[in-house]
Design an enzyme around this catalytic site. Structure first.
Site, PDB file in Angstrom:
ATOM      1  N   ASP A  39       1.571   6.173   5.496  1.00 34.39           N
ATOM      2  CA  ASP A  39       0.537   5.272   4.827  1.00 34.39           C
ATOM      3  C   ASP A  39       1.299   4.690   3.397  1.00 34.39           C
ATOM      4  OD1 ASP A  39      -1.721   4.273   5.398  1.00 34.39           O
ATOM      5  OD2 ASP A  39      -3.033   5.544   4.146  1.00 34.39           O
TER       6      ASP A  39
ATOM      7  N   ARG B 215      -7.590  -0.544   0.765  1.00 35.44           N
ATOM      8  CA  ARG B 215      -8.277  -1.581   0.398  1.00 35.44           C
ATOM      9  C   ARG B 215      -8.762  -1.375  -1.181  1.00 35.44           C
ATOM     10  NH1 ARG B 215     -12.447  -1.802   5.128  1.00 35.44           N
ATOM     11  NH2 ARG B 215     -11.042  -0.697   6.228  1.00 35.44           N
TER      12      ARG B 215
ATOM     13  N   ASP C  23     -12.204   7.073   3.513  1.00 36.72           N
ATOM     14  CA  ASP C  23     -10.820   6.897   4.338  1.00 36.72           C
ATOM     15  C   ASP C  23     -10.621   5.389   4.426  1.00 36.72           C
ATOM     16  OD1 ASP C  23      -8.724   7.573   5.696  1.00 36.72           O
ATOM     17  OD2 ASP C  23      -9.868   7.859   7.617  1.00 36.72           O
TER      18      ASP C  23
ATOM     19  N   LYS D 141       0.898  -1.428   0.090  1.00 34.09           N
ATOM     20  CA  LYS D 141       0.142   0.110  -0.184  1.00 34.09           C
ATOM     21  C   LYS D 141       0.999   1.294  -0.083  1.00 34.09           C
ATOM     22  CE  LYS D 141      -3.325   2.609   2.844  1.00 34.09           C
ATOM     23  NZ  LYS D 141      -4.114   2.657   3.903  1.00 34.09           N
TER      24      LYS D 141
ATOM     25  N   LYS E   9     -10.082  12.964   7.554  1.00 33.55           N
ATOM     26  CA  LYS E   9      -9.500  12.662   8.988  1.00 33.55           C
ATOM     27  C   LYS E   9      -9.767  14.124   9.913  1.00 33.55           C
ATOM     28  CE  LYS E   9      -6.645   8.881   7.758  1.00 33.55           C
ATOM     29  NZ  LYS E   9      -7.020   7.918   8.270  1.00 33.55           N
TER      30      LYS E   9
ATOM     31  N   GLU F 129      -9.438   3.766   1.850  1.00 27.73           N
ATOM     32  CA  GLU F 129      -8.845   3.761   0.525  1.00 27.73           C
ATOM     33  C   GLU F 129      -8.047   2.786   0.123  1.00 27.73           C
ATOM     34  OE1 GLU F 129      -7.827   5.448   3.145  1.00 27.73           O
ATOM     35  OE2 GLU F 129      -5.474   4.951   2.708  1.00 27.73           O
TER      36      GLU F 129
HETATM   37  N1  BES Z   1      -4.242   4.652   6.690  1.00 29.63           N
HETATM   38  C1  BES Z   1      -5.564   4.276   7.573  1.00 29.63           C
HETATM   39  C2  BES Z   1      -5.152   3.398   8.548  1.00 29.63           C
HETATM   40  C3  BES Z   1      -4.147   3.655   9.798  1.00 29.63           C
HETATM   41  C4  BES Z   1      -4.601   4.177  10.858  1.00 29.63           C
HETATM   42  C5  BES Z   1      -2.694   3.642   9.502  1.00 29.63           C
HETATM   43  C6  BES Z   1      -3.639   4.637  11.892  1.00 29.63           C
HETATM   44  C7  BES Z   1      -1.780   3.908  10.464  1.00 29.63           C
HETATM   45  C8  BES Z   1      -2.409   4.521  11.497  1.00 29.63           C
HETATM   46  C9  BES Z   1      -6.642   3.754   6.735  1.00 29.63           C
HETATM   47  O1  BES Z   1      -6.806   4.240   5.325  1.00 29.63           O
HETATM   48  C10 BES Z   1      -7.707   4.133   7.263  1.00 29.63           C
HETATM   49  O2  BES Z   1      -8.126   5.412   7.338  1.00 29.63           O
HETATM   50  N2  BES Z   1      -8.623   3.330   7.660  1.00 29.63           N
HETATM   51  C11 BES Z   1      -9.973   3.614   8.497  1.00 29.63           C
HETATM   52  C12 BES Z   1     -10.687   2.366   7.862  1.00 29.63           C
HETATM   53  C13 BES Z   1     -12.284   2.854   8.317  1.00 29.63           C
HETATM   54  C14 BES Z   1     -12.691   4.008   7.607  1.00 29.63           C
HETATM   55  C15 BES Z   1     -13.185   1.639   8.021  1.00 29.63           C
HETATM   56  C16 BES Z   1      -9.543   3.429   9.867  1.00 29.63           C
HETATM   57  O3  BES Z   1      -8.809   2.674  10.322  1.00 29.63           O
HETATM   58  O4  BES Z   1     -10.251   4.259  10.597  1.00 29.63           O
HETATM   59 ZN    ZN Z   2      -7.700   6.030   5.068  1.00 35.32          ZN
HETATM   60 ZN    ZN Z   3      -4.865   4.709   4.208  1.00 39.61          ZN
END
Ligand code: BES
Ligand code: ZN
Ligand code: ZN
Length: 497
Positions: free
Chosen positions: A274, A337, A333, A251, A263, A335
């Site tokens: 990321d 996946r 967010d 990723k 966010k 994204e």
């Molecule tokens: N890049 C983030 C995940 C992340 C969170 C990485 C904290 C490192 C530290 C990912 O893209 C994301 O934002 N995921 C969301 C998913 C949710 C919207 C289902 C999350 O984890 O809140």
């Molecule tokens: Zn995200």
């Molecule tokens: Zn992310």
């Protein structure tokens, strides 16, 4: 990055000359001939408790407690010892090998502890911090006075240098700011690297390529950014015919603002991290080539920026992924996946024997396992066990997160084949893994592993021998895992337990 010069001597440690000596204390009684300052240590109240380190400038010895001779204890205690002498003017240090069982393993752990533990990122600092130690001398004498042949120790140290350097280079990429490491710059980095390495080629796909490949999910994520996306494909082929094919998918979100599902500002900070999966996959190729592993190894990177703007993809959009499945966007967010869905589909066209993705995919994984542990998911227990085994040797922490059919149902969508988020607040790391599973074809189900590195990839506070900031998560784990296959192939036990 500091490049040390490692020298190995098949002589007694006392006969090797150096500015200072580092002595690990495994036995709290300090009953050993290498502990020459027992009285002083007792006098100053040194107890050899975990992480306790003392530098005695008079005798030019650093004593560092190591609870055991397990590789990760050695890595940490040697790193602790180096911290003590960081500011000194000494140029050379010496260490012995300690155990009679398998001395090269200790030498490997020492070298890893030194190189990983002394990493510092000062690209953006005016004053670069100096470190004077240049030469590390290792005597092959063990704790019982026996001296070993130096070749196996030298080999182990060389491997440690390759693996640690790949890890530190990963940290450099991840620590670099989003302005300096756009998808295009990341692609340039990979392309330059491929020119340096033996047996490595680099293909870069731009937006038109992604359109031709029908990677609509990937493209949607990248849409609102003025920094165009790239698909990066690195291929390593060994000299002789490869016995297996591994594909690593990373990723590569060079920034994740969350998109329209923006966010909150305090969660946005650190989102330059990321791209950690991408940085790891690229540097796995570096290490594989330098180690000359007998496998064909690919890295597929989905590099993009998740931003906002008038043309941003939206919650309510329905996207068609490369494999033809439609995805309802309910949260922009989630994204990573989407990018991975298309990259994993592309990766399966390569017909891999093993397919591994590395991603900072979910905050939920950090909630579930804590900041120190990589979440391991997949359909094959055998494969998951093999990575958990490699984890012990590598010093990276892993834990298995199990799929189940109930969690799988939570991804149902009314309008499309699948939703990009779960309908429940619980089990978010696993539902993200299950989302990816939807893009794995039946014949690859048992060949695929998903590593969620969201916790350990970027540290808010240093721990162990890792600094604040990027840690290079996943690199050592995957390399030790790949090396284990070499070992299995070369031994009579062919089974991956
Ligand atoms: N890049 C983030 C995940 C992340 C969170 C990485 C904290 C490192 C530290 C990912 O893209 C994301 O934002 N995921 C969301 C998913 C949710 C919207 C289902 C999350 O984890 O809140
Ligand atoms: Zn995200
Ligand atoms: Zn992310």
């Amino acid at each position: 990055m500091k490049e040390f010069s490692f020298k190995v001597y098949d002589e007694k440690i006392d006969d090797v000359s150096a500015d200072i000596e580092i002595i690990l204390i495994i036995d709290k009684n300090m009953n050993h001939k290498w502990v020459k300052d027992r009285d002083v240590l007792e006098y100053i109240g040194f107890k050899a408790d975990e992480n306790e380190t003392v530098f005695l400038p008079e005798s030019k010895r650093v004593y560092s407690a190591s609870p055991s001779l397990h590789s990760d204890d050695i890595r940490l205690s040697v790193a602790n010892a180096f911290k003590k002498i960081k500011k000194s003017k000494f140029q050379s240090v010496k260490l012995g090998l300690y155990t009679e069982n398998c001395p090269p393993i200790n030498a490997r752990a020492m070298a890893e502890g030194i190189i990983l533990g002394t990493y510092q990122f000062d690209k953006y600092k005016d004053k670069k911090r100096d470190f004077n130690i240049e030469i590390i001398k290792i005597s092959t004498e063990d704790y019982n006075g026996k001296i070993y042949d130096k070749n196996s120790t030298l080999k182990a140290i060389n491997e440690a240098i390759i693996i640690s350097k790949a890890t530190n280079e990963t940290k450099n990429i991840v620590n670099t700011t989003p302005a300096d490491m756009t998808p295009e710059k990341l692609a340039e980095y990979a392309n330059e690297l491929s020119k340096e390495l033996r047996g490595v080629e680099c293909f870069i796909g731009d937006e038109n390529f992604l359109k031709n490949e029908k990677m609509e999910a990937f493209l949607a994520v990248a849409k609102a950014s003025s920094n165009a996306p790239r698909l990066i494909h690195l291929t390593y082929k060994p000299n002789k015919k490869a016995t297996k094919k591994f594909v690593f998918v990373g990723k590569g979100l060079t920034y994740d603002s969350g998109g329209l599902s923006l966010k909150p500002s305090e969660y946005m900070i650190t989102m330059k991290s990321d791209k950690s999966g991408a940085a790891a996959a690229i540097n796995i190729i570096r290490a594989v080539s330098e180690l000359k592993l007998p496998y064909e190894v690919h890295a597929i990177i989905g590099a993009a920026e998740n931003m906002i703007g008038g043309n941003a993809y939206k919650p309510d959009d329905v996207l068609k992924a490369r494999n033809g499945k439609t995805i309802e966007v309910r949260n922009t967010d989630a994204e990573g996946r989407l990018v991975l869905a298309d990259c994993l589909d592309y990766a399966q066209d390569l017909k891999p024997d093993y397919l591994v993705d590395l991603a900072t995919l979910t905050g939920a994984c950090v909630v579930a396992l804590g900041e120190y542990t990589i979440g391991v998911m997949g359909n094959s227990s055998k494969l998951k066990k093999s990575i958990l085994k490699a984890s012990k040797k590598s010093g990276e922490l892993t834990a298995q997160l199990p799929f189940n059919k109930y969690l799988k149902k939570l991804l149902k969508s009314d309008i499309a084949d699948i939703s990009n988020i779960s309908s429940s607040r619980y089990g978010g790391a696993i539902t993200a893994g299950l989302f990816l599973d939807n893009f794995i074809k039946d014949e690859y189900k048992d060949k695929w592993l998903h590593l969620d590195i969201a916790g350990p990839a970027f540290l808010e506070k240093s721990w162990g021998y890792n600094q604040t900031g990027a840690s290079g998560a996943g690199v050592r784990l995957c390399i030790y895992w790949l090396k284990e296959f070499v070992y299995i192939e070369n031994s009579v036990h062919k089974e991956v337990k």
